[in-house]
Design a protein around this motif. Structure first.
Motif, PDB file in Angstrom:
ATOM      1  N   ALA A   1      56.750  46.880   3.561  1.00 52.38           N
ATOM      2  CA  ALA A   1      55.955  47.710   5.011  1.00 52.38           C
ATOM      3  C   ALA A   1      55.617  46.631   5.809  1.00 52.38           C
TER       4      ALA A   1
ATOM      5  N   GLN B   1      57.211  43.883   6.358  1.00 53.84           N
ATOM      6  CA  GLN B   1      58.493  43.493   7.102  1.00 53.84           C
ATOM      7  C   GLN B   1      58.937  44.706   8.216  1.00 53.84           C
ATOM      8  N   ARG B   2      58.851  45.739   7.795  1.00 54.61           N
ATOM      9  CA  ARG B   2      59.196  46.831   8.454  1.00 54.61           C
ATOM     10  C   ARG B   2      58.385  47.028   9.853  1.00 54.61           C
ATOM     11  N   ALA B   3      57.111  46.763   9.636  1.00 55.86           N
ATOM     12  CA  ALA B   3      56.026  46.823  10.654  1.00 55.86           C
ATOM     13  C   ALA B   3      56.325  45.552  11.633  1.00 55.86           C
TER      14      ALA B   3
ATOM     15  N   THR C   1      51.859  52.352   4.060  1.00 55.74           N
ATOM     16  CA  THR C   1      52.075  52.248   5.334  1.00 55.74           C
ATOM     17  C   THR C   1      51.094  51.033   5.891  1.00 55.74           C
TER      18      THR C   1
ATOM     19  N   GLY D   1      54.941  49.907   9.499  1.00 58.20           N
ATOM     20  CA  GLY D   1      55.883  49.810   8.634  1.00 58.20           C
ATOM     21  C   GLY D   1      55.640  50.586   7.281  1.00 58.20           C
TER      22      GLY D   1
END
Lengths: 785, 292
Positions: free
Chosen positions: B284, B286-288, B201, B180
């Protein structure tokens, strides 16, 4: 006395598109920078790099030998020119003479010290770097209160003080009001120094005809006739041999309603060199050396009873005037205006104010849209928010309780302003309704539960307008003020309107034509409005202080009315009818009840100019009239409400909504009123959150480019909702009031008020603006020194 | 605001450009997008005797996906890189960072590589390069060399580039799997240089533990910084709120000397860098997790 009504036809009150816009939008308008003359040379000014220094000597020998250089001048070359002085005749106001090029001393960084003339601007700037000035730096003073202290470095040693004015005025019985008060609330606010940033900077060009002894001078100015008067005086050229032309002017906002040393220098050089000389100010110079605005230190006290009734006010307004008490209207231009309007639209019978004007080692302060009023209004409204919070009252309700009602008008304030008419309570209520105030308060409470901070700022205002002699006296700057218009129906029936007011973006070519078109019953396209050239415009003061709709509009209406009577007289003779029985509309005069008995305006005009049989002996054949107008004082009003959300972790502010309710009496063109409000509010958002001219202790300007001096852009200004109320003035021609400044007068208080309202749970403390993210966090104790 | 006079060269090949730099050395400045250089010329803050204009050199305006990275040529405009499919698919952080630069008119002229070579410590792209471990390709009289972004940025407006060298390409590694990313900044107005900013990241393994964490800071020092202590605090564990809070504190601890200017004090920068690190890491994460 009810003043003359303006005949209403197709045009007044209509959202007419601005007739001047096509040439601006297509790039066909010609600004000062677009003008070129044969043999023209260019000026670059050498400016002081120090805030305060003695000038021990200047060596121009290297600069004079640089490529393309025509001349290099210093104070020694222009010492015969008189100094610049403010024209305000107030007892106790000290004068601070300003040389055209600095003499033995510089008092702000950016002050002109020498001027280089060269074949192009590049070469002029190259040579300007070669001028060697021997400076002896002096201790600087950049804070108004520090400048007042004993032992402060003195800008003008012969005055013995940096204080150029310090007077206390008392109205009513303020001591009694404060004795009777249940509570006394105090607030200190240091309003930020910010400035008009017209898209077009200053600039001028002079050309001298030695055979005729005539100076033609182009300048990006708001006041062509006043500039002509000054140039004649300074250069010793007979006034009738000076012609001032202002070409297309890209904004002024007060910055261009003054006489600048650069203008005198360029005019002098044009005559001295016998060559046209041009100077176009660049943005760096504008930020350094054009007039700044708005900076005051205000201490305000309110006497209040427990039920929230305002009993009296006390204020100290200290204006930080910069290096010279400038010729716009002296260093009083900020604090005097703030002090006298401090009661605003509230019922305040008892008031004491101390007005102080101080010089400091910063750029001179001049007029900037709502000069003085912005700072005073902001201090008072933020204090009122604090009072309401302390007393547990709704801030809008506290204001409404103390606000003048329509049935109390006309009302003479304790400081002597006569509010002719208005809709104070109605404007507040309309603005609250537009944002659905009660629902917003509920939403605010709900969001706080989630750790989100929404705030509402409410800023009702009264706005002095129509700057004639009477209002100038009421707001504290006694100086006669009036204007003229000449309206002519030409032999072809087309209409020329020439005015002494000046348009630098306001759309007067449209609004003044709307008035003439309705009065003369002609099409808008048949009217041309001329201004900005002393050879063609009648004499007058120019445009500033929201005066043109009232004064320019009034002069046009009065002159057009006189021409209308001439038309009807001639038409009566042509149609063999009583002028009282004639109807004038759509370019035609017809007999009431017999529309086939008619003559076009063109037929009537031809007859008037060329048919002697329609005129009595000795009667003027021309359909023209020139009328002056010096109106009684009139005051607009309105209310701005801002909704903001604040990030309490970073201090960043997002504006969610802006609503403006405006009442400027008779509305000539609602679209142009909207535009004035949008622009003024954008500037107010800048002043509340972004724009700040920061100096260091030595007098260096730290925000000298648009990288650091932060104008709000489209990403910072949310959509602005405008609503109109219309309470015509009973004292002006046509019921017109001015309205150019209310948006900047009132929006900083609304924006800052919304931010502080959002943070109310943290009990925010703010003594200075703008509300940068850091200042927001410091106000709520999230960071400390 | 007129620049002092200078000589102007418009080479059409890279070799020609490098030869001109070799000839004029530190008297020369390279012009690409001009969004920083031209204002500095007009303010007479930069006074080069020679301008070498790259804009006529063919073949430098590329954005290519190759060998696990996105390669950006010296004349690729920021707007083109921001919109490139290769960037959106392989390194969305780069595109999002570019979106925060100025306004479209600025990005239409400004170049990604020019921003890196200019090395304003408050700019987004140098921090992106440092955080991602970008490789920078430098051309000089004796050929090409590749410099790690970490070594490239020396201090304020100063990079590891000799007077006769030219930055010709930047290689941004593609985002790994289960990674993320986020960028967060405080700027006074949208598009301004940041008062403080963070790129981050976070790469998670199948169990949700952080196997890689990269945090780049901008606007808080004389060059872009890698927040290594904060990164270490995140590794080997799931990045829960407590870990993120620890990373935040590590960042603040590392920023005791954050600079002060007219827009903010060092104290504000230090405080807000912590806030932004927390927010960027949460986003990040959350996205990961969504990518897993």
């Amino acid at each position: 006395m009810v003043q003359m009504a303006i005949p209403r036809g197709k045009w007044i009150g209509v959202r007419v598109k601005r007739v001047e816009d096509p040439r601006f939008l297509t790039g066909d308008a010609r600004y000062l920078a677009d003008l070129r003359l044969p043999r023209m040379v260019h000026a670059a000014f050498v400016r002081s790099p120090y805030g305060h220094a003695r000038v021990r000597g200047i060596d121009v020998s290297a600069a004079r030998q640089a490529p393309g250089v025509v001349a290099v001048l210093t104070h020694a070359d222009v010492a015969a020119l008189p100094p610049l002085l403010d024209p305000i005749p107030l007892e106790g106001l000290k004068k601070t003479p300003q040389r055209v090029l600095a003499g033995d001393k510089v008092r702000f960084a950016g002050e002109p010290v020498a001027v280089v003339i060269a074949e192009d601007r590049y070469l002029a700037e190259d040579a300007a770097e070669l001028v060697q000035v021997d400076y002896e730096p002096l201790p600087a003073v950049t804070d108004a209160e520090a400048a007042m202290a004993d032992g402060a470095p003195l800008l003008f040693e012969d005055l013995g003080s940096n204080v150029v004015y310090d007077q206390t005025y008392r109205f009513g019985d303020p001591d009694a009001a404060f004795r009777q008060a249940d509570r006394v609330f105090k607030k200190r606010l240091h309003t930020n120094r910010f400035m008009a940033s017209p898209m077009e900077t200053r600039g001028c060009m002079g050309s001298y005809d030695p055979g005729l002894g005539e100076l033609t001078f182009w300048s990006s100015t708001q006041m062509p006739h006043m500039l002509r008067f000054s140039l004649a005086l300074f250069l010793g050229i007979p006034e009738q041999k000076v012609r001032v032309i202002s070409p297309a002017v890209g904004g002024g906002f007060g910055q261009k309603m003054t006489l600048y040393p650069e203008e005198i220098a360029v005019a002098f050089l044009a005559r001295h060199l016998r060559r046209p000389v041009k100077w176009v100010e660049d943005r760096r110079e504008n930020l350094l050396a054009a007039t700044h605005g708005k900076e005051q230190i205000i201490e305000l006290e309110a006497a209040v009873s427990n039920d929230g009734t305002l009993l009296g006010l006390r204020s100290v307004c200290i204006g930080d005037g910069g290096g010279y008490s400038f010729n716009t209207a002296s260093a009083l231009v900020e604090p005097q205006a703030a002090a006298l309007l401090m009661p605003g639209l509230y019922r305040v019978a008892h008031y004491e104010t101390r007005v102080v004007a101080v010089v400091t080692n910063k750029a001179p302060v001049g007029a900037y849209r709502a000069v003085g009023w912005t700072a005073g209004h902001t201090a008072r409204e933020l204090l009122f928010d604090e009072i309401a919070r302390e007393l547990g009252l709704d801030p809008a309700a506290f204001r409404e309780k103390n606000m003048l009602r329509a049935d109390e008008l006309p009302y003479t304030t304790c400081t002597g302003m006569v509010y002719d008419s208005g809709s104070y309570v109605e404007s507040l209520q309309a603005a609250l309704k537009a944002v659905d105030y009660d629902a917003l308060r509920a939403r605010q409470a709900e969001l706080r539960q989630q750790g989100r901070y929404l705030g509402i700022g409410v800023s009702p205002y009264v706005e002095p307008t129509a700057w004639g002699s009477e209002i100038a006296l009421q707001v504290g700057f006694p100086f006669p003020s009036h204007d003229n218009a000449r309206v002519s129906v030409e032999p072809s029936g087309k209409v020329t309107v020439a005015v002494s007011t000046h348009s630098h973006g306001q759309g007067h070519e449209t609004t003044l034509a709307q008035i003439a078109a309705d009065t003369l019953g002609v099409d808008l396209a048949d009217v041309t409005v001329l201004f900005g050239d002393t050879a063609t415009a009648p004499w007058g003061m120019g445009t500033y202080a929201s005066r043109t709709a009232v004064i320019g509009g009034g002069t046009v209406a009065l002159a057009a009315q006189e021409v209308r009577q001439k038309i009807l007289t001639i038409a009566g003779r042509l149609l063999e009818a009583d002028p009282a029985d004639l109807v004038l509309a759509d370019g035609t005069v017809s007999v009431q009840g017999a529309p086939d008995r008619s003559k076009t305006i063109a037929e009537i005009a031809i007859a008037s100019y060329f048919d002697n049989s329609v005129r009595a002996a000795g009667e003027d054949p021309t359909l023209t009239a020139t009328r002056f107008y010096d109106p009684k004082a009139t005051y607009s009003n309105g209310c701005i409400v801002v909704v903001a959300e604040v990030d309490a972790e970073t201090g960043q502010v997002r504006l969610a909504r802006v609503v403006s309710v405006e009442d400027c009496g008779t509305v000539l063109n609602p679209m142009i009123v909207d535009g004035q409000i949008h622009g003024a509010i954008a500037q107010g958002i800048g002043g509340a959150l972004y724009e700040h001219l920061v100096y260091d202790d030595s007098g260096q300007l730290l925000t000298g480019t648009f990288m650091d001096y932060l104008l709000p852009t489209t990403t910072e200004v949310p959509p602005i909702q405008v609503e109109h109320l219309e309470t015509p003035s009973p004292v002006t021609v046509g019921g017109i009031k001015g309205m150019g400044e209310g948006g900047l007068l009132a929006s900083p208080a609304a924006v800052a008020g919304a931010v502080l309202d959002a943070l109310a749970p943290f009990n925010p403390q703010v003594e200075a603006l703008p509300l940068s993210p850091e200042r927001v966090l410091r106000a709520i104790g999230k960071i400390a020194d | 605001m007129k620049p002092p006079s200078f000589d102007y060269f418009d080479p059409t090949t890279l070799d020609e450009a490098v030869a001109l730099l070799a000839q004029h050395g530190s008297d020369a400045k390279v012009l690409a997008g001009g969004q920083s250089l031209v204002p500095m010329l007009n303010l007479r803050l930069a006074r080069p005797a020679v301008l070498v204009d790259l804009n006529w050199v063919a073949g430098l305006d590329y954005v290519r996906a190759e060998n696990g990275h996105v390669a950006v040529g010296a004349l690729a405009r920021q707007r083109a890189v921001e919109r490139a499919a290769e960037v959106r698919q392989r390194q969305p952080l780069l595109g999002e960072a570019i979106r925060l630069i100025g306004h479209p008119a600025v990005r239409n002229r400004g170049t990604v590589v020019g921003s890196l070579a200019h090395a304003d410590p408050a700019a987004e792209l140098p921090a992106v390069a440092v955080a991602l471990g970008a490789e920078l390709v430098v051309a000089g009289p004796s050929g090409r060399r590749v410099v790690a972004a970490d070594d490239f940025f020396v201090s304020y407006l100063t990079v590891d580039l000799a007077p006769d060298e030219l930055l010709v390409e930047a290689r941004f590694p593609a985002l790994p799997a289960r990674t993320g990313w986020a960028i967060a900044e405080v700027a006074r107005r949208f598009g301004d240089f940041a008062v403080a900013g963070v790129v981050a990241t976070l790469t998670l393994d199948a169990q949700g533990s952080a196997t890689d964490a990269r945090i780049g800071l901008f606007g808080v020092a004389d060059r872009p910084l890698r927040a290594t202590a904060a990164e270490r605090a995140l590794l080997g564990q799931p990045p829960d709120d407590a870990r993120i809070a620890a990373a935040t504190e590590a960042v603040r601890a590392a920023l005791v000397d954050a600079p002060t200017d007219v827009h903010a004090s060092g104290a504000y920068r230090r405080h807000v860098a912590g806030v932004l690190v927390g927010r960027a890491l949460s986003e990040a994460r959350q996205r990961a997790q969504a990518a897993g």
